[in-house]
Design an enzyme around this catalytic site. Sequence first.
Site, PDB file in Angstrom:
ATOM      1  N   CYS A  50      25.928 -44.275 -43.849  1.00 13.11           N
ATOM      2  CA  CYS A  50      24.812 -45.159 -44.194  1.00 13.11           C
ATOM      3  C   CYS A  50      25.190 -46.233 -45.217  1.00 13.11           C
ATOM      4  O   CYS A  50      24.423 -47.169 -45.441  1.00 13.11           O
ATOM      5  CB  CYS A  50      23.628 -44.345 -44.697  1.00 13.11           C
ATOM      6  SG  CYS A  50      23.007 -43.193 -43.467  1.00 13.11           S
ATOM      7  N   HIS A 107      19.301 -49.097 -48.641  1.00 10.52           N
ATOM      8  CA  HIS A 107      19.373 -48.276 -47.425  1.00 10.52           C
ATOM      9  C   HIS A 107      18.011 -47.627 -47.196  1.00 10.52           C
ATOM     10  O   HIS A 107      17.398 -47.101 -48.128  1.00 10.52           O
ATOM     11  CB  HIS A 107      20.458 -47.210 -47.585  1.00 10.52           C
ATOM     12  CG  HIS A 107      20.477 -46.237 -46.458  1.00 10.52           C
ATOM     13  ND1 HIS A 107      20.414 -46.633 -45.140  1.00 10.52           N
ATOM     14  CD2 HIS A 107      20.526 -44.877 -46.433  1.00 10.52           C
ATOM     15  CE1 HIS A 107      20.423 -45.561 -44.362  1.00 10.52           C
ATOM     16  NE2 HIS A 107      20.480 -44.490 -45.116  1.00 10.52           N
ATOM     17  N   ASN A 113      15.512 -44.008 -40.400  1.00  4.56           N
ATOM     18  CA  ASN A 113      16.834 -44.211 -40.989  1.00  4.56           C
ATOM     19  C   ASN A 113      17.803 -44.611 -39.873  1.00  4.56           C
ATOM     20  O   ASN A 113      18.135 -43.789 -39.025  1.00  4.56           O
ATOM     21  CB  ASN A 113      17.285 -42.917 -41.674  1.00  4.56           C
ATOM     22  CG  ASN A 113      18.661 -43.014 -42.314  1.00  4.56           C
ATOM     23  OD1 ASN A 113      19.399 -43.965 -42.081  1.00  4.56           O
ATOM     24  ND2 ASN A 113      19.011 -42.023 -43.121  1.00  4.56           N
TER      25      ASN A 113
HETATM   26  N1  ACO Z   1       8.179 -30.936 -40.547  1.00  8.14           N
HETATM   27  C1  ACO Z   1       7.529 -30.016 -41.275  1.00  8.14           C
HETATM   28  N2  ACO Z   1       8.099 -29.300 -42.262  1.00  8.14           N
HETATM   29  C2  ACO Z   1       9.404 -29.548 -42.507  1.00  8.14           C
HETATM   30  C3  ACO Z   1      10.156 -30.505 -41.789  1.00  8.14           C
HETATM   31  C4  ACO Z   1       9.492 -31.193 -40.769  1.00  8.14           C
HETATM   32  N3  ACO Z   1      10.101 -32.148 -40.022  1.00  8.14           N
HETATM   33  N4  ACO Z   1      11.407 -30.528 -42.268  1.00  8.14           N
HETATM   34  C5  ACO Z   1      11.457 -29.623 -43.257  1.00  8.14           C
HETATM   35  N5  ACO Z   1      10.247 -29.024 -43.392  1.00  8.14           N
HETATM   36  C6  ACO Z   1       9.874 -27.989 -44.360  1.00  8.14           C
HETATM   37  C7  ACO Z   1      11.053 -27.163 -44.818  1.00  8.14           C
HETATM   38  O1  ACO Z   1      11.333 -26.144 -43.898  1.00  8.14           O
HETATM   39  C8  ACO Z   1      10.575 -26.665 -46.150  1.00  8.14           C
HETATM   40  O2  ACO Z   1       9.711 -25.564 -45.910  1.00  8.14           O
HETATM   41  P1  ACO Z   1       9.740 -24.285 -46.908  1.00  8.14           P
HETATM   42  O3  ACO Z   1       9.367 -24.840 -48.261  1.00  8.14           O
HETATM   43  O4  ACO Z   1       8.738 -23.383 -46.298  1.00  8.14           O
HETATM   44  O5  ACO Z   1      11.167 -23.798 -46.843  1.00  8.14           O
HETATM   45  C9  ACO Z   1       9.727 -27.802 -46.677  1.00  8.14           C
HETATM   46  O6  ACO Z   1       9.404 -28.636 -45.552  1.00  8.14           O
HETATM   47  C10 ACO Z   1      10.436 -28.640 -47.736  1.00  8.14           C
HETATM   48  O7  ACO Z   1      11.734 -28.977 -47.248  1.00  8.14           O
HETATM   49  P2  ACO Z   1      12.756 -29.829 -48.119  1.00  8.14           P
HETATM   50  O8  ACO Z   1      14.014 -30.032 -47.345  1.00  8.14           O
HETATM   51  O9  ACO Z   1      12.860 -29.249 -49.513  1.00  8.14           O
HETATM   52  O10 ACO Z   1      11.942 -31.210 -48.206  1.00  8.14           O
HETATM   53  P3  ACO Z   1      12.271 -32.490 -49.054  1.00  8.14           P
HETATM   54  O11 ACO Z   1      11.091 -32.855 -49.819  1.00  8.14           O
HETATM   55  O12 ACO Z   1      13.597 -32.398 -49.775  1.00  8.14           O
HETATM   56  O13 ACO Z   1      12.430 -33.605 -47.927  1.00  8.14           O
HETATM   57  C11 ACO Z   1      14.130 -34.861 -46.777  1.00  8.14           C
HETATM   58  C12 ACO Z   1      13.453 -33.490 -46.961  1.00  8.14           C
HETATM   59  C13 ACO Z   1      13.112 -35.840 -46.276  1.00  8.14           C
HETATM   60  C14 ACO Z   1      15.257 -34.710 -45.759  1.00  8.14           C
HETATM   61  C15 ACO Z   1      14.687 -35.339 -48.148  1.00  8.14           C
HETATM   62  O14 ACO Z   1      15.435 -34.314 -48.737  1.00  8.14           O
HETATM   63  C16 ACO Z   1      15.557 -36.560 -48.025  1.00  8.14           C
HETATM   64  O15 ACO Z   1      15.087 -37.651 -47.727  1.00  8.14           O
HETATM   65  N6  ACO Z   1      16.869 -36.437 -48.311  1.00  8.14           N
HETATM   66  C17 ACO Z   1      17.765 -37.556 -48.373  1.00  8.14           C
HETATM   67  C18 ACO Z   1      18.129 -38.092 -47.037  1.00  8.14           C
HETATM   68  C19 ACO Z   1      18.949 -39.360 -47.261  1.00  8.14           C
HETATM   69  O16 ACO Z   1      18.732 -40.108 -48.173  1.00  8.14           O
HETATM   70  N7  ACO Z   1      19.914 -39.624 -46.434  1.00  8.14           N
HETATM   71  C20 ACO Z   1      20.698 -40.843 -46.723  1.00  8.14           C
HETATM   72  C21 ACO Z   1      21.873 -40.870 -46.103  1.00  8.14           C
HETATM   73  S1  ACO Z   1      21.707 -40.605 -44.395  1.00  8.14           S
HETATM   74  C22 ACO Z   1      23.296 -40.857 -43.754  1.00  8.14           C
HETATM   75  O17 ACO Z   1      24.247 -41.184 -44.400  1.00  8.14           O
HETATM   76  C23 ACO Z   1      23.466 -40.618 -42.238  1.00  8.14           C
END
Ligand code: ACO
Length: 330
Positions: free
Chosen positions: A124, A257, A287
Site C-alpha cells: 500500500c 493511503h 482499500n
Molecule cells: N464484520 C463483523 N465483525 C467483524 C468483522 C466483520 N467484517 N471483522 C472482524 N469482526 C469482529 C472481530 O471478529 C472481533 O470480534 P470479537 O471482539 O468478538 O473477537 C471484532 O469485530 C473486533 O475486531 P478487530 O479486528 O479488533 O477490529 P478493529 O477495530 O481493529 O478493526 C480493522 C479491524 C478494520 C481491520 C482495523 O484493524 C484496521 O483498519 N487495520 C489496519 C488496516 C490497514 O491500515 N491496512 C493498511 C495497509 S493495507 C496493505 O498494505 C495491503
Amino acid sequence: MTSPHAPRYSRITGTGSCLPPHKLSNADMVALLAARGIETSDDWIVERTGIRNRHFVADGVNASDLALVACRDALEAAGVKADAVDLIVVATSTPDMVFPSTASILQNKLGIHGCAAFDVQAVCSGFVYALTVADAMIKTGSARCALVVGSEVFSRILNFDDRTTCVLFGDGAGAVVLQESAVPGILATDLHADGRHVGILCVPGTVSGGQVIGSPLLTMDGPAVFRLAVGVLEGAARAVLDKAGRSEADIDWLVPHQANIRIMQSTARKLKLPLEKLVATVDAHGNTSAASVPLALDVAVKQGRIQAGDTVLLEGVGGGFTWGAVLLDY
Ligand code: ACO
C-alpha cells in the site's frame, strides 16, 4: 524543459484514474458472505473503517488494463502524447504475471516501445515509493517524462471466508504524469520499511515447480497494522516538511493511503489539519492498496478541490511493513 545548468525538478502535470464498473456496496458484501455462512454488517464496516462501496474487476481484467485507462486519462490531462513518455513505473502487488513486469505489459498496451519500464512492490506504500523513484530519476536526468501508476486487482487475492479482511479491499488504478520542470513540483520525499513485521500483512504463497506453495490469499493482523500505521505516519509527514523547510500550516491537502478513515483522521489531527483538508475516498473505493493515493489525488483534482499551486502531502503505509510520504506543490 530545463536548460542543462538550471536545477532540475519534477512536477505532476496530469492525473488520471480507473475504477472497474462493477460496484459492490456493503449490503452486497453482507449477502456475498451470508451465502458462505459468514456474518458481517454495514454498521460494522462503516463504523470500523468508513468503507461503504468498493469496485471489483470482471474475470479476465488485469492490473495493466486498469492502469492503461488511468494512464490515458492522465496523459490527456497533461496534454502529453504517449510517445513522449520515457519512463513507466507501476506500483502493484497484484501484477498480471509473475514476470514480466506489469509496467512492460502496460508499455505495450500504450503502443510505445523502448522506454524504461519496471514495477515497484511496496504494497500500500507502492505509489509513494514509485513517485519517489521517478522523481529521483528525473532529478538526475535519467528521465524527463514519467508515467507513475498504482494499479491493483486485490479482489483476486481476497479470502472470502475471512470477514476480517475481505470487506476492506477493492480494485482500481490511479496514474500521474511526472515531468521535468524548472520549478518544483516535488519538494521532499521520505521512505521507510521495517521487515520485522513481514508477517502481519502478507500473501505468503509462492510458485515452485508448477505449484502454488503456501496460501495465495491475503492475510492480515488488522489491529497490529492499525497500531503501526498510526504510529509512523506523523513521523513521515514531519520528515518531508522538515526537508522542504515547510510547516504543517503550509499543507493545503492531505492525501493519505485510503485504508481506514480512523487512521486518516488520526494523522490529520496529529498534524493539526482541519478535516476539510483531508481527501478521503475510502468510503467509495475501499482499500485499493497502491492505487489508493493516486485515485484519491485524481478525484480531488477532478472535483476542483486541489488546484495548481496547492501544497499536497501524500502518505502511504502498508505491507512490508512500509511507509513514506511525498510533499509537493501541485
Ligand atoms: N464484520 C463483523 N465483525 C467483524 C468483522 C466483520 N467484517 N471483522 C472482524 N469482526 C469482529 C472481530 O471478529 C472481533 O470480534 P470479537 O471482539 O468478538 O473477537 C471484532 O469485530 C473486533 O475486531 P478487530 O479486528 O479488533 O477490529 P478493529 O477495530 O481493529 O478493526 C480493522 C479491524 C478494520 C481491520 C482495523 O484493524 C484496521 O483498519 N487495520 C489496519 C488496516 C490497514 O491500515 N491496512 C493498511 C495497509 S493495507 C496493505 O498494505 C495491503
